[in-house]
Write an enzyme that holds these catalytic residues in place. Structure first.
Site, short mmCIF file in Angstrom:
data_model
loop_
_atom_site.label_atom_id
_atom_site.label_comp_id
_atom_site.label_asym_id
_atom_site.label_seq_id
_atom_site.Cartn_x
_atom_site.Cartn_y
_atom_site.Cartn_z
CE LYS A 111 2.01 16.78 -43.27
NZ LYS A 111 0.91 16.62 -44.25
CE LYS A 136 6.63 15.23 -44.46
NZ LYS A 136 5.99 15.04 -45.78
#
Length: 551
Positions: free
Chosen positions: A228, A411
């Protein structure tokens, strides 16, 4: 304007999404098309230009109300909102009218080009024509401080319900570059404008935070794992021989990143790539603080291009050969993306000398290859070393959806950095918190025991906790500096943040990114808060030594 003011009151008075949706549906059912386009623009975050400075508004409102400026300032500091203060203190008008919203938007637009004296006359005339609720809205529009507690998703769902059109279709039609002064509402909703706007981006697909264990996701082989990245989410679009770069905030940022123009010759027409704008050198990603030196600048100098070089880390492709391929699976789109990125790099290398110390401007975001969830857990611990915020998990069979959807994209961020610190100052919030002290300044101790401020935060507490801190602030004020109140340093909080960097603007010498209150440390005395040396140790371990303010 009365109907619009009533809509604002209805959507801000309730915390229920169903109530907000119903209010929007009622408004759009009866409003004229000229007003509808403006409500859509305002509710989806279109930016307004400020008509006049707040200093002038202070002076003119106090004069019209017949009170000294110092009394106006005291009233403002107690109310906490300039637009509301002006609306409340002005004398009632006996000649109120109800002109439509679009009239007032055009009125403000025309007024913005006038002299201060002409603006004063125009604004005072408007105040006399409007009631208290309408004045409040007018002031918000005039000062470019209009904010509404309604997400774009609520607006989209309301329009989808009213016009019987799929919400994802509505989202795509209203995104992009359109002007409420010139755009027809019906044409926008029916999509007739889309072919005329070659730059038009796609709505972004957003991930939910992973809250349950990895085992709840099933077989690790069904998932694609990536880092990420800590940059600006964006789309690079090539259509009809032109290249466009969009941010997730629907801002066209092509001119801010001229490096990407070298891709114009090599990316095929009819391509839209989703990825991250990120500063990058031969060692890999650079801290977000380096990218911040470019954000907001109108002119990008040669020095900035050298000090903060950017690449585009591509991790998805959503248009290929002029066709929308969002319904293809993640795995299928990844194959196409890898081929496109490789072809672009090879074509560029055929015509240009590629220097090893200068990474190519289009990079493929690498996959995190693992065989087990335990292996992925171990790799996630390396995130900060990679200057990554954690791991992205995408189901290989998933399509590219619109907005934040549960189930297919997650996420999995690393835990935030944190410091125990003391509350030393506060000021009132905005919106529904305009009467409460909810914006806080925090400090740590230096080696001599002196308190050094280092961060501000306004989120992370419950409504009950905010009310309790507000009560403490009002009972423990030491000094007043405009809207800011310093307080007795007694309340200890654990402050979390995503990153840390050197900063010459801050007395502490550091700046933290995305600070928020993790918890109120009622168990901890002020004497045990962290020190400035603790902050600098975090900076040395996790931060950027390069000054974020000076590049």
């Amino acid at each position: 304007m009365k109907r619009f003011a009533q809509l604002i009151e209805e959507v801000t008075a309730s915390t229920k999404t169903t109530d907000k949706t119903s209010a929007i549906v009622r408004y759009f059912t009866h409003a004229n098309a000229e007003d509808k386009i403006w409500v859509l623009a305002l509710f989806t975050g279109r930016r307004l230009k400020r008509t006049i400075s707040s200093t002038r508004l202070h002076e003119w409102a106090a004069d019209l109300a017949g009170i000294p400026l110092w009394l106006f300032e005291e009233t403002y500091h107690n109310v906490g909102d300039l637009s509301e203060t002006i609306a409340l203190i002005l004398p009632e008008s006996n000649s109120q009218t109800d002109k439509p919203l679009h009239y007032w938007m055009e009125y403000l637009n025309e007024l913005s080009t006038r002299t201060d004296e002409e603006k004063k006359e125009g604004i005072i005339n408007a105040w006399y024509e409007l009631g208290t609720a309408e004045r409040f809205v007018f002031n918000k529009l005039m000062s470019a401080t209009f904010r509404i507690g309604v997400s774009q998703g609520v607006v989209v769902n309301a329009l989808a319900k009213l016009y019987n059109v799929d919400a994802q279709v509505i989202t795509h039609r209203i995104i992009g570059k359109w002007d409420p002064f010139t755009t027809n509402f019906e044409e926008l909703l029916t999509g007739e404008h889309i072919d005329t706007d070659v730059s038009k981006p796609y709505p972004f697909y957003l991930a939910y935070p992973l809250e349950e264990g990895l085992e709840s996701l099933g077989n690790v082989k069904d998932w694609q794992a990536e880092w990420k990245w800590d940059g600006i989410r964006g789309q690079i679009i090539k259509r009809k021989g032109e290249l466009f770069v969009w941010s997730r905030g629907e801002e066209l940022i092509t001119e801010k990143f001229p490096e990407y123009q070298q891709l114009l010759e090599y990316i095929p027409d009819g391509t839209a790539i989703d990825g991250e704008v990120i500063c990058f050198n031969n060692n890999g990603p650079m801290p977000f603080s380096i990218l911040q030196t470019r954000i907001g600048r109108k002119n990008v100098s040669k020095k900035i291009l050298e000090d903060a070089p950017v690449v585009f880390l591509a991790y998805d492709i959503i248009e290929y050969n002029g066709e929308d391929i969002r319904s293809n699976t993640q795995q299928e789109r990844r194959v196409i993306l890898e081929r496109i990125v490789d072809e672009v790099r090879l074509q560029y290398a055929d015509k240009h000398e590629v220097k090893p110390e200068e990474p190519f401007v289009l990079q493929l975001s690498p996959l995190v290859e693992v065989e087990t969830w335990d292996e992925l857990t171990s790799k996630r611990e390396m995130s900060r070393d990679m200057l990554s915020e954690g791991i992205m998990l995408k189901r290989k069979e998933s399509i590219y959806q619109t907005g934040r959807k549960r189930g297919d994209w997650w996420k999995w961020k690393v835990e935030p950095l944190s410091i125990d610190c003391v509350l030393v100052a506060a000021q009132k919030g905005s919106g529904r918190r305009s009467s409460l002290y909810t914006d806080y300044t925090f400090a740590v101790r230096d080696k001599d025991g002196k308190l050094i401020t280092f961060a501000k935060a306004y989120s992370g507490l419950t409504d009950k906790e905010f009310a309790q801190v507000d009560d403490f602030v009002k009972r423990n004020i030491l000094e007043k500096f405009g809207p800011v109140r310093t307080v007795k340093p007694q309340l200890v909080f654990e402050l979390g943040f995503e990153g840390i960097a050197a900063s010459s603007r801050h007395k502490s010498g550091v700046a933290v990114r995305f600070p928020r209150m993790l918890r109120w440390r009622k168990d901890k005395p002020v004497e045990e808060i962290n020190t400035l040396d603790d902050l600098k140790a975090l900076l040395q371990t996790y931060g950027s030594a390069k000054d974020e303010d000076n590049g």
